[in-house]
Design an enzyme around this catalytic site. Structure first.
Site, PDB file in Angstrom:
ATOM      1  N   LYS A  76       0.854  -1.183   0.000  1.00  0.00           N
ATOM      2  CA  LYS A  76       0.000   0.000   0.000  1.00  0.00           C
ATOM      3  C   LYS A  76       0.893   1.237   0.000  1.00  0.00           C
ATOM      4  CE  LYS A  76      -3.867   2.000   2.672  1.00  0.00           C
ATOM      5  NZ  LYS A  76      -4.782   1.788   3.812  1.00  0.00           N
ATOM      6  N   SER A 151      -9.760   1.873   2.839  1.00  0.00           N
ATOM      7  CA  SER A 151      -8.888   2.667   2.007  1.00  0.00           C
ATOM      8  C   SER A 151      -7.859   1.838   1.242  1.00  0.00           C
ATOM      9  CB  SER A 151      -8.140   3.713   2.861  1.00  0.00           C
ATOM     10  OG  SER A 151      -7.293   3.066   3.801  1.00  0.00           O
ATOM     11  N   SER A 175     -10.035  -0.537   6.976  1.00  0.00           N
ATOM     12  CA  SER A 175      -9.455  -0.425   5.633  1.00  0.00           C
ATOM     13  C   SER A 175      -8.740  -1.654   5.090  1.00  0.00           C
ATOM     14  CB  SER A 175      -8.488   0.753   5.571  1.00  0.00           C
ATOM     15  OG  SER A 175      -9.236   1.919   5.445  1.00  0.00           O
TER      16      SER A 175
HETATM   17  N1  GLN Z   1     -13.242   4.226   6.187  1.00  0.00           N
HETATM   18  C1  GLN Z   1     -12.665   4.659   7.427  1.00  0.00           C
HETATM   19  C2  GLN Z   1     -12.258   6.099   7.295  1.00  0.00           C
HETATM   20  O1  GLN Z   1     -12.577   6.681   6.329  1.00  0.00           O
HETATM   21  C3  GLN Z   1     -11.503   3.793   7.792  1.00  0.00           C
HETATM   22  C4  GLN Z   1     -10.289   4.088   7.020  1.00  0.00           C
HETATM   23  C5  GLN Z   1      -9.129   3.244   7.416  1.00  0.00           C
HETATM   24  O2  GLN Z   1      -9.280   2.197   8.060  1.00  0.00           O
HETATM   25  N2  GLN Z   1      -7.960   3.711   7.083  1.00  0.00           N
HETATM   26  O3  GLN Z   1     -11.646   6.681   8.129  1.00  0.00           O
END
Ligand code: GLN
Length: 484
Positions: A76, A151, A175
């Site tokens: 990532k 994400s 995410s």
């Molecule tokens: N969707 C969540 C957010 O927008 C989690 C994102 C994540 O786990 N990095 O913060």
């Protein structure tokens, strides 16, 4: 070649059936063919990958290679990689080349694995659909009109489309697990502190945790073996031995106690997703497990609590992106204030700005007690619920996400609808607990994930519970037709 497990690839490499250079080239060719469409990779590291592959081949020939030596993977784009751009999918870091490797990257390099490239993601890991990336949206390999989740959407799409055998991700509120669910993968978020956060660009420091995104629990266990462990450079990493996560994969599940939280099967959950998840859980009875209803009474506080804590921490973490210490700098600033305002105004996308504003507000004098302190109190209630539940059960099961992958654009302009995509994953981050999402079936040809939550440092058990299910089902072996 691209549908083989890590164990199979390892055997093929060690037997000399294929070289790491050939294997790496095979993946680079696939990326070349499919990445334009999927947009799963931000950076493809062709030269870097082939250099690593050549070094791996030397080790393989000299019989000094480890289990994963020569196997390619994708990172990532939140992990710092020496000499390779690390953008966090933001215009802010479009030109950022870190002078060092994140501990996770360093450990994986030491294991002899080959970095194919850096995967797309929501900007600074803020999002659930990969639509906030400066480099554009990512397609779900199962449906080119649908989101891959976020994400870690690029990592999910890359592994699901067989553009990498495995990938790293990070999970602050879901995410790893939510994109794994939406793309038919096994994605594990370990216990907070299990994996070093050093060199992983911080979003919300008390919630962020790295983990593997794989096609099976067995593959995830192999990568977790390399990722986990204490790191003196991360004060929140825990000094605790790392077990061999593959050693207990085949343990019997006879007598396993599974808890089903009432709150995870209520309003907002798609009925077909519910039925699929319930059927998967039922399968565990045939493996000797017993199922019992439990309650996590403060679950409804998770999303609002997270959306105070995470923005508060991000507003502080992202203050270093000011055009001076880090990040994009505007042209011809007229004074210091203008430099800050325009650099940050130009460098950050809309969702990141929204979070910084919410977080700055929540932390400001006069509001701190009402928001941040209150959220910390709620966080304790949420984690106490889990402590209570784990007195009675070994693992907790439920859906990973309330729906299958939604369509691109569907929730883009409705932040609250987007935030609810993580309703079942956020609490484990607030509590610091480990959780895994595994493929559990399909609704209208789109994957559904089963989430399994464990007690602190119980990753080995989660992988065991996941693996036993994968021995008697083949959901995890399904690949999207165009990328087979
Ligand atoms: N969707 C969540 C957010 O927008 C989690 C994102 C994540 O786990 N990095 O913060």
């Amino acid at each position: 070649m691209h549908t083989k497990s890590l164990n199979e690839l390892s055997t093929a490499l060690h037997n000399g059936d294929i070289s790491s250079v050939e294997l790496t080239q095979h993946y680079l060719d696939r990326i070349n063919t499919y990445n334009n469409e999927l947009n799963a990779y931000i950076t493809v590291a062709e030269d870097h990958a082939l250099t690593q592959a050549r070094a791996a081949d030397v080790q393989l020939q000299q019989k000094t290679a480890g289990k994963l030596t020569g196997i390619p993977l994708a990172h990532k784009d939140i992990f710092c990689t020496e000499g390779l751009r690390t953008s966090c999918a933001s215009k802010m870091l479009d030109n950022f080349i870190a002078p060092y490797n994140a501990t996770v990257v360093e450990k994986i390099n030491q294991a002899g694995m080959v970095t194919l490239g850096k995967t797309n993601m929501d900007e600074f890991a803020m999002g659930s659909s990969n639509e906030t990336s400066f480099y554009g949206q990512v397609q779900n390999p199962w449906d080119n009109q649908a989101v891959p989740g976020g994400s870690s959407g690029g990592s999910a799409a890359a592994v699901a489309a067989n553009l990498a055998p495995i990938a790293t991700g990070t999970d602050t509120g879901g995410s790893i697990r939510q994109p794994a669910s939406l793309c038919n993968l096994t994605g594990l978020k370990p216990t907070y502190g299990r994996i070093s956060r050093y060199g992983m660009i911080a979003f919300a420091s008390s919630l962020d945790q790295a983990g593997p995104m794989a096609r099976s629990a067995e593959d995830a266990a192999l990568l977790l073996n390399e990722m986990a462990g204490f790191d003196p450079r991360d004060s929140t990493s825990v000094e605790q031995d790392v077990p061999d996560y593959t050693a207990s994969l085949n343990n019997s599940l006879e007598g396993l106690k599974i808890g089903l939280p009432r709150q995870y099967f209520g309003e907002g959950l798609d009925p077909e997703v519910a039925a699929t998840v319930e059927a998967a859980i039922k399968t565990y009875e045939s493996l000797g497990a017993t199922i019992k209803e439990i309650t996590l009474p403060n679950s409804h506080l998770a999303v609002p609590t997270y959306y105070v804590v995470a923005p508060a921490e991000c507003s502080s973490n992202l203050s270093r992106m000011d055009g001076v210490r880090f990040g994009h700098r505007c042209e011809d600033p007229k004074d210091l204030l203008d430099l800050y305002q325009r650099s940050r105004g130009e460098g950050f996308g809309e969702e990141v700005k929204r979070r910084i504003m919410i977080g700055t507000y929540a932390l400001s004098a006069g509001y701190y007690d009402a928001y941040y302190l209150k959220a910390q109190q709620c966080r304790r209630l949420i984690s106490d619920d889990f402590t209570q539940a784990f007195n009675d059960v070994d693992v907790i099961m439920g859906p990973t996400a309330p729906t299958t992958a939604f369509k691109l654009g569907d929730k883009k302009d409705d932040p609250v609808a987007m935030y609810l995509a993580d309703i079942y994953t956020i609490s484990t981050n607030l509590a610091g607990l480990p959780g895994v999402s595994i493929p559990a079936g399909f609704v209208n040809n789109m994957p559904v994930g089963l989430q399994i939550i464990g007690n602190y440092f119980d990753e080995a058990r989660l992988l065991n519970v996941a693996h036993r299910y994968q021995q008697i089902t083949d959901w995890h072996q399904q690949s999207p037709e165009p990328f087979k």
